[in-house]
Design a protein around this motif. Structure first.
Motif, PDB file in Angstrom:
ATOM      1  N   THR A  80      35.741  41.556  68.250  1.00  0.00           N
ATOM      2  CA  THR A  80      34.484  40.802  68.126  1.00  0.00           C
ATOM      3  C   THR A  80      33.856  40.959  66.748  1.00  0.00           C
ATOM      4  OG1 THR A  80      33.235  42.688  69.004  1.00  0.00           O
ATOM      5  CG2 THR A  80      34.005  41.040  70.587  1.00  0.00           C
ATOM      6  N   SER A  81      34.558  41.617  65.842  1.00  0.00           N
ATOM      7  CA  SER A  81      33.985  41.897  64.524  1.00  0.00           C
ATOM      8  C   SER A  81      34.803  41.236  63.412  1.00  0.00           C
ATOM      9  CB  SER A  81      33.927  43.414  64.269  1.00  0.00           C
ATOM     10  OG  SER A  81      33.165  44.050  65.275  1.00  0.00           O
ATOM     11  N   ASN A  82      34.103  40.841  62.326  1.00  0.00           N
ATOM     12  CA  ASN A  82      34.734  40.297  61.135  1.00  0.00           C
ATOM     13  C   ASN A  82      34.812  41.380  60.070  1.00  0.00           C
ATOM     14  OD1 ASN A  82      35.050  37.626  62.090  1.00  0.00           O
ATOM     15  ND2 ASN A  82      32.891  37.206  61.670  1.00  0.00           N
ATOM     16  N   TYR A  83      35.958  41.473  59.417  1.00  0.00           N
ATOM     17  CA  TYR A  83      36.169  42.477  58.376  1.00  0.00           C
ATOM     18  C   TYR A  83      36.462  41.778  57.049  1.00  0.00           C
ATOM     19  CZ  TYR A  83      36.358  45.826  62.199  1.00  0.00           C
ATOM     20  OH  TYR A  83      36.051  46.594  63.288  1.00  0.00           O
ATOM     21  N   PHE A  84      36.018  42.403  55.971  1.00  0.00           N
ATOM     22  CA  PHE A  84      36.159  41.822  54.638  1.00  0.00           C
ATOM     23  C   PHE A  84      36.790  42.849  53.698  1.00  0.00           C
ATOM     24  CE2 PHE A  84      32.534  40.007  56.809  1.00  0.00           C
ATOM     25  CZ  PHE A  84      32.689  38.635  56.625  1.00  0.00           C
ATOM     26  N   TRP A  85      37.665  42.349  52.807  1.00  0.00           N
ATOM     27  CA  TRP A  85      38.282  43.232  51.826  1.00  0.00           C
ATOM     28  C   TRP A  85      38.730  42.406  50.615  1.00  0.00           C
ATOM     29  CZ3 TRP A  85      40.604  41.435  56.190  1.00  0.00           C
ATOM     30  CH2 TRP A  85      41.817  40.760  56.030  1.00  0.00           C
ATOM     31  N   ALA A  86      38.921  43.077  49.510  1.00  0.00           N
ATOM     32  CA  ALA A  86      39.400  42.427  48.283  1.00  0.00           C
ATOM     33  C   ALA A  86      40.056  43.491  47.418  1.00  0.00           C
ATOM     34  CB  ALA A  86      38.247  41.763  47.530  1.00  0.00           C
ATOM     35  N   PHE A  87      41.159  43.117  46.757  1.00  0.00           N
ATOM     36  CA  PHE A  87      41.894  44.050  45.924  1.00  0.00           C
ATOM     37  C   PHE A  87      42.014  43.497  44.499  1.00  0.00           C
ATOM     38  CE2 PHE A  87      43.565  44.727  50.261  1.00  0.00           C
ATOM     39  CZ  PHE A  87      43.069  46.016  50.442  1.00  0.00           C
ATOM     40  N   PRO A  88      41.989  44.381  43.500  1.00  0.00           N
ATOM     41  CA  PRO A  88      42.056  43.932  42.103  1.00  0.00           C
ATOM     42  C   PRO A  88      43.284  43.086  41.801  1.00  0.00           C
ATOM     43  CG  PRO A  88      41.407  46.228  42.225  1.00  0.00           C
ATOM     44  CD  PRO A  88      41.807  45.829  43.614  1.00  0.00           C
ATOM     45  N   SER A  89      44.398  43.366  42.468  1.00  0.00           N
ATOM     46  CA  SER A  89      45.625  42.618  42.179  1.00  0.00           C
ATOM     47  C   SER A  89      45.455  41.128  42.483  1.00  0.00           C
ATOM     48  CB  SER A  89      46.785  43.188  42.999  1.00  0.00           C
ATOM     49  OG  SER A  89      46.490  43.136  44.393  1.00  0.00           O
ATOM     50  N   LYS A  90      44.788  40.810  43.588  1.00  0.00           N
ATOM     51  CA  LYS A  90      44.570  39.410  43.942  1.00  0.00           C
ATOM     52  C   LYS A  90      43.596  38.764  42.965  1.00  0.00           C
ATOM     53  CE  LYS A  90      43.118  36.261  47.578  1.00  0.00           C
ATOM     54  NZ  LYS A  90      42.666  36.087  48.969  1.00  0.00           N
ATOM     55  N   ALA A  91      42.556  39.497  42.605  1.00  0.00           N
ATOM     56  CA  ALA A  91      41.590  38.956  41.649  1.00  0.00           C
ATOM     57  C   ALA A  91      42.252  38.661  40.314  1.00  0.00           C
ATOM     58  CB  ALA A  91      40.433  39.938  41.461  1.00  0.00           C
ATOM     59  N   LEU A  92      43.166  39.570  39.901  1.00  0.00           N
ATOM     60  CA  LEU A  92      43.888  39.357  38.647  1.00  0.00           C
ATOM     61  C   LEU A  92      44.747  38.104  38.728  1.00  0.00           C
ATOM     62  CD1 LEU A  92      44.688  40.331  35.853  1.00  0.00           C
ATOM     63  CD2 LEU A  92      46.471  41.743  36.924  1.00  0.00           C
ATOM     64  N   HIS A  93      45.381  37.901  39.878  1.00  0.00           N
ATOM     65  CA  HIS A  93      46.211  36.712  40.074  1.00  0.00           C
ATOM     66  C   HIS A  93      45.361  35.447  39.994  1.00  0.00           C
ATOM     67  CE1 HIS A  93      49.346  34.085  41.594  1.00  0.00           C
ATOM     68  NE2 HIS A  93      48.511  33.675  42.548  1.00  0.00           N
ATOM     69  N   ILE A  94      44.182  35.492  40.615  1.00  0.00           N
ATOM     70  CA  ILE A  94      43.298  34.324  40.584  1.00  0.00           C
ATOM     71  C   ILE A  94      42.849  34.030  39.159  1.00  0.00           C
ATOM     72  CG2 ILE A  94      41.031  33.467  41.300  1.00  0.00           C
ATOM     73  CD1 ILE A  94      41.419  34.938  43.942  1.00  0.00           C
ATOM     74  N   ARG A  95      42.522  35.097  38.404  1.00  0.00           N
ATOM     75  CA  ARG A  95      42.095  34.899  37.017  1.00  0.00           C
ATOM     76  C   ARG A  95      43.226  34.312  36.167  1.00  0.00           C
ATOM     77  NH1 ARG A  95      39.564  40.081  37.858  1.00  0.00           N
ATOM     78  NH2 ARG A  95      37.285  39.878  37.945  1.00  0.00           N
TER      79      ARG A  95
END
Length: 235
Positions: free
Chosen positions: A97-112
């Motif tokens: 019943t809960s939403n979880y959030f996460w982010a990693f530098p590797s993905k951000a680097l890929h997006i950049r």
């Protein structure tokens, strides 16, 4: 380094009060008192929470952490977080019943990197378009240099244009004598005349009917309805 799970960090030494941002040893007075953060500043600081902790959070966790550590008001946490999710900067998933959030530098680097590639592609395309337009401009200039011969030709062209306008205005003066125009006027007059006579005939018919039906004199009807004495058909 431990990680956050369901809002709790496995390594207790990294509890919120010991991250080096909150409390007396946390956020500096100038940062904690800073007001009016822009949306971009809030997004950047929100991402710092994920990158620095490499944790997985619920919304309620971030609503507690963000104000203390990054100066983001708790009321704006949900909006900032959703904007990051919409842009693909933060991942989310529902567990139970809960939403979880996460982010990693590797993905951000890929997006950049991907954004950089898009910008570089746009820059190349824009440069090519600019060069193409420049070539078109140079091509269009050929034969249009400001020479004495060209100036004389332009002056002659302007004179011819003025002469054409004068002839056109003079021609319009004699348009009323054009046989075709006269015939159009004659036909229009005939249509108007026929229409007027039809209405005149209708008026006479009504006057005759009123005289027979109610015994009204025709001059009484004329006076009552403002019909002039010389009212008659148009020859």
């Amino acid at each position: 380094m431990g990680c956050w799970v369901a809002g709790r960090r496995q390594d207790s030494s990294f509890a919120v009060g010991r991250l080096g941002y909150g409390g007396e040893s946390g956020l500096s007075d100038s940062m904690s008192k800073k007001k009016g953060l822009s949306i971009d500043e809030k997004r950047t600081r929100m991402m710092e929470i994920f990158f620095e902790t490499k944790g997985v959070f619920q919304l309620k966790d971030l609503e507690k952490i963000a104000p203390k550590e990054k100066g983001i008001t708790s009321m704006s946490v949900k909006e900032v977080l959703q904007s990051l999710v919409d842009d693909g900067m933060v991942d989310t998933d529902r567990i139970g019943t809960s939403n979880y959030f996460w982010a990693f530098p590797s993905k951000a680097l890929h997006i950049r990197k991907r954004k950089l590639e898009q910008l570089e592609s746009q820059l190349i395309e824009g440069t090519q378009k600019k060069e193409s337009l420049q070539r078109s401009i140079e091509k269009a200039k050929v034969g249009r240099q400001n020479t004495d011969s060209r100036a004389a030709m332009l002056k002659e062209l302007e004179g011819l244009r003025q002469e054409r306008n004068q002839l056109k205005a003079e021609l319009e003066k004699y348009q009323e004598c054009d046989p075709e125009v006269i015939e159009e006027i004659r036909q229009s007059n005939k249509v108007a005349k026929d229409a007027a006579n039809r209405w005149t005939d209708n008026v006479f018919a009504i006057k005759s009917w009123a005289n027979k039906k109610f015994g009204f004199e025709r001059n009484q009807i004329d006076k009552a309805f403002g019909i002039p004495e010389d009212f008659d058909y148009i020859d």
